[in-house]
Design a protein around this motif. Structure first.
Motif, PDB file in Angstrom:
ATOM      1  N   THR A  11     -44.654 -17.574  30.576  1.00 53.75           N
ATOM      2  CA  THR A  11     -43.280 -17.863  30.177  1.00 53.75           C
ATOM      3  C   THR A  11     -43.119 -19.334  29.877  1.00 53.75           C
ATOM      4  O   THR A  11     -43.741 -20.183  30.511  1.00 53.75           O
ATOM      5  N   ALA A  12     -42.255 -19.636  28.905  1.00 56.03           N
ATOM      6  CA  ALA A  12     -42.081 -21.025  28.456  1.00 56.03           C
ATOM      7  C   ALA A  12     -41.436 -21.901  29.510  1.00 56.03           C
ATOM      8  O   ALA A  12     -41.582 -23.121  29.477  1.00 56.03           O
ATOM      9  N   ASP A  13     -40.721 -21.295  30.481  1.00 55.14           N
ATOM     10  CA  ASP A  13     -40.050 -22.109  31.481  1.00 55.14           C
ATOM     11  C   ASP A  13     -40.939 -22.392  32.695  1.00 55.14           C
ATOM     12  O   ASP A  13     -40.521 -23.041  33.639  1.00 55.14           O
ATOM     13  N   THR A  14     -42.170 -21.868  32.689  1.00 55.26           N
ATOM     14  CA  THR A  14     -43.093 -22.180  33.779  1.00 55.26           C
ATOM     15  C   THR A  14     -43.452 -23.656  33.719  1.00 55.26           C
ATOM     16  O   THR A  14     -43.948 -24.137  32.702  1.00 55.26           O
ATOM     17  N   PRO A  15     -43.217 -24.416  34.765  1.00 52.23           N
ATOM     18  CA  PRO A  15     -43.449 -25.859  34.685  1.00 52.23           C
ATOM     19  C   PRO A  15     -44.933 -26.214  34.706  1.00 52.23           C
ATOM     20  O   PRO A  15     -45.764 -25.489  35.257  1.00 52.23           O
ATOM     21  N   ARG A  16     -45.226 -27.326  34.123  1.00 48.10           N
ATOM     22  CA  ARG A  16     -46.535 -27.950  34.275  1.00 48.10           C
ATOM     23  C   ARG A  16     -46.425 -28.916  35.462  1.00 48.10           C
ATOM     24  O   ARG A  16     -45.540 -29.769  35.498  1.00 48.10           O
ATOM     25  N   ALA A  66     -41.082 -33.600  30.155  1.00 50.29           N
ATOM     26  CA  ALA A  66     -41.418 -32.372  29.434  1.00 50.29           C
ATOM     27  C   ALA A  66     -42.744 -32.575  28.724  1.00 50.29           C
ATOM     28  O   ALA A  66     -43.100 -33.686  28.325  1.00 50.29           O
ATOM     29  N   ARG A  70     -42.583 -27.522  27.884  1.00 52.63           N
ATOM     30  CA  ARG A  70     -42.461 -27.084  29.272  1.00 52.63           C
ATOM     31  C   ARG A  70     -41.883 -28.210  30.127  1.00 52.63           C
ATOM     32  O   ARG A  70     -42.162 -29.385  29.892  1.00 52.63           O
ATOM     33  N   ARG A  72     -42.062 -30.667  33.095  1.00 54.73           N
ATOM     34  CA  ARG A  72     -43.254 -31.284  33.680  1.00 54.73           C
ATOM     35  C   ARG A  72     -42.906 -32.006  34.971  1.00 54.73           C
ATOM     36  O   ARG A  72     -42.044 -32.872  34.998  1.00 54.73           O
ATOM     37  N   VAL A 610     -50.398 -24.809  35.474  1.00 51.38           N
ATOM     38  CA  VAL A 610     -49.323 -24.008  34.901  1.00 51.38           C
ATOM     39  C   VAL A 610     -49.497 -22.598  35.459  1.00 51.38           C
ATOM     40  O   VAL A 610     -50.469 -21.910  35.120  1.00 51.38           O
TER      41      VAL A 610
END
Length: 669
Positions: A11-16, A66, A70, A72, A610
């Motif tokens: 998912t795009a909202d999963t943080p790095r 970011a 994502r 960050r 991630v």
């Protein structure tokens, strides 16, 4: 960080989350002890030094950003001083614990000692609030290195406050099931100087949001216990609170540091450490000049009595063999074949010591100590100039020549191999580390040493860690710094050892009522063993060394070695075994640590997570130290493989980037 709470990586909202630890440093000992461990194992750190002019301001931009769309998080964990280093927005001190006087007779507040010397100003409210918001947003965990006096209702009232010197805490069932599962239970605090407070702490009664991981008995209340380390979960944050400080003795912090870092990072971080202890015995087959307790000098020096030298005998060799088997610990014997040949010539061809050691050769590891154990540095002057290098008529330093150095190395290898000793050509210990620089008498390496090492195939050369603390190149060889164990070459008896120590360091080491025999076991052994164990727990791979004289007569080395091994095995579980590496393994470890540290220092390493995938980019050829949960697998272009080896409840070790992907990619279980 609790990585289990991170959303799915697709998912795009999963943080790095970058694999780097933020350390807020107030100059105190508790933070320094944790930072020491992070540096030793190779974990990347960003340090913000409070009170330093021009330091970065900790705010939302400093902590997060970011990357490729994502969110960050720039730091996977945060270490703060606790009391005195970070203040809560409401005015309280971050990680603070209410304090009462010893025995619970009232508040002590300012009466509590300042630990670790002068401290820098605390974080302000805005910076503390930024940290709290960041930790809530990304699930980042915080370690309060020394939670000091102040309000924190979840902990409840303190049960006791005072000196922990000489007391033993224990890991709780929750601690064993959690981050401190590598420990067997006891956590001792030293009492090295009864006149001074070495460790001051507060035993706290945990509230409903606090889980104790390490606790101790409350003095005067045998059934009551208070926490010294525990997890505080409240308001969307998780913090590990440490309620003791150790200004004079870091062993307790070193014992707990692995678990503190494991908790803070969720068991996934760059850096890896296995504890090891190697002991090299110098001068085997040779003799050592004896210390004269009456004259306070070494036999053979001007004005000193002529005393018999110290040399192991057949019984000492058999004892060393049996001790090694009983302890499951192999000694490295640094031998000199020429010394055995001289002994035979002087004793009608007999040498019971050499015969016994050669028969039992598989019980030991063998290291080349040069054939005659001759000095390989500069030629020394005579008389009053013995401490200086001699010079020729042109004023040039007279050095031991390359040909003689090479002959000493080669002849000893030939002697050993003729007797089937398992000696390696690439490992060397010179007598007294001669040949290497030894200021002020010899400020430079012997220029003939490096070429001699090259022609004889030496790759690993022992060095004195007090003079050469870092591994360095000497021609084709790399130095392996060694710690002394505090035993003197002239000491075959406890009386000689304690007297030589007292002469050098002061009369206080002679033991109670000045009794040398009691002083050795009651005073020197505990301190020397604690120093050696401290090196081990600092994840320092450097070997230790002693002298063949210490295995003779009173065999003074064994009480010290027994204490180190017994203490280690008492403190750790079987899943955290003590390694016993030989010189080439130690040198290789030092080399790759140095290469890794340089890459991190120069900003050449990028690592992040991630979801359940960890990615590490490092320069080509640089090995990467990794600690992760068991079952973690590294992805290669032609398949997967498990990373690291099981140790202390984790998979830990060094790995290399896939040559096709040009990066390390790990898939967590």
């Amino acid at each position: 960080m609790s990585f289990a709470a991170v959303p799915n990586a697709r998912t795009a909202d999963t943080p790095r989350v970058d694999l780097r630890v933020l350390v807020v440093d107030d100059g105190g000992e508790p933070v320094a002890a944790i930072a020491e461990h992070l540096a030793a194992i190779g974990t990347p750190v960003t340090a913000v030094r409070l009170g330093e002019r021009g330091r970065p301001r900790i705010d939302a931009e400093f902590l997060a950003g970011a990357e490729e769309g994502r969110p960050r998080a720039r730091y996977q964990a945060v270490v703060v001083p606790g009391g005195g280093g970070a203040r809560e927005p409401g005015g309280g001190v971050a990680g603070a614990v209410p304090a009462v006087a010893a025995g619970g007779r009232g508040p002590v507040g300012a009466a509590a000692p300042v630990l670790g010397g002068a401290r820098a100003p605390a974080l302000g409210r805005a910076e503390t609030a930024a940290l709290a918001a960041y930790e809530r947003r990304f699930g980042i965990r915080q370690v309060d290195a020394h939670a000091a006096a102040g309000p924190l209702p979840a902990l409840g009232a303190p049960a006791w406050s005072g000196r922990l010197d000489g007391r033993t805490a224990r890991v709780t069932p929750a601690g064993r099931a959690g981050p401190f599962g590598y420990l067997a239970g006891p956590v001792p605090f030293a009492d090295l100087d009864p006149r001074a407070a070495e460790t001051y702490g507060r035993l706290v009664r945990p509230g409903p949001d606090f889980t104790p991981y390490v606790d101790a008995a409350v003095p005067g209340k045998p059934r009551a216990r208070g926490a010294l380390v525990g997890e505080y979960a409240d308001d969307g944050r998780r913090r590990l609170l440490v309620t003791f400080g150790a200004p004079g003795d870091r062993l307790a912090y070193r014992l707990l540091a692995r678990g503190i870092v494991d908790w803070a990072t969720g068991g996934v971080h760059l850096g890896a450490a296995r504890y090891g202890f190697a002991v090299q015995v110098d001068g085997v087959l040779a003799r050592d000049a004896r210390w004269d307790p009456d004259g306070d000098c070494t036999s053979g020096t001007p004005g000193c009595a002529d005393l018999p030298p110290i040399r192991m005998n057949r019984g000492d060799a058999a004892y060393a063999r049996d001790w090694s088997a009983r302890r499951d610990f192999t000694l490295d014997l640094v031998y000199s074949g020429g010394a055995a040949e001289r002994h035979r010539r002087a004793h009608g061809g007999a040498d019971a010591l050499a015969d016994r050691l050669i028969t039992d050769r598989e019980a030991f590891r063998w290291i080349n100590g040069t054939y005659d154990r001759a000095p390989l540095g500069c030629v020394r002057g005579r008389g009053g100039d013995a401490a200086r290098c001699a010079r020729d008529a042109a004023g040039e330093v007279r050095w031991t020549p390359e040909r003689r150095i090479a002959l000493q190395i080669e002849e000893n290898v030939r002697w050993g191999r003729a007797r089937n000793l398992p000696v390696r050509r690439d490992e060397l210990v010179t007598a007294g580390h001669t040949g290497l620089a030894a200021p002020p008498g010899q400020p430079l390496d012997n220029p003939d040493l490096a070429p001699a090492l090259g022609t004889t195939g030496v790759r690993w050369l022992a060095a004195d860690r007090a003079r050469d603390p870092l591994s360095r190149r000497v021609g084709t060889a790399s130095t392996v710094p060694r710690y002394g164990l505090g035993l003197f070459a002239g000491a075959g008896t406890e009386r000689e050892q304690i007297d030589a120590h007292a002469y050098r360091y002061g009369e206080g080491s002679r033991g109670e009522d000045g009794d040398p025999a009691g002083g050795y076991r009651s005073y020197l052994v505990p301190r020397a063993a604690r120093a050696a164990l401290g090196h081990v727990l600092a994840a320092d791979p450097a070997p230790h060394h002693l002298h063949q004289s210490n295995l003779a007569e009173d065999r003074i080395a064994y009480p010290l070695l027994d204490r180190v091994l017994t203490d280690y095995r008492r403190l750790f579980t079987s899943g955290t075994p003590l390694g016993n590496p030989r010189p080439r393994a130690i040198a290789r470890d030092l080399q790759r640590r140095a290469v890794w540290a340089e890459a991190v220092r120069n900003g050449k390493v990028t690592a992040y997570r991630v979801g359940g995938t960890v990615t590490v980019r490092a320069p080509a050829g640089v090995e990467v130290p990794v600690t992760a949960p068991p079952g973690t697998r590294q992805r290669f272009s032609r398949g997967d493989a498990e990373v690291g080896r099981p140790y202390a409840g984790r998979a830990a070790g060094w790995t290399r980037a896939d040559p096709v992907r040009e990066r390390v990619v790990l898939r967590l279980p």
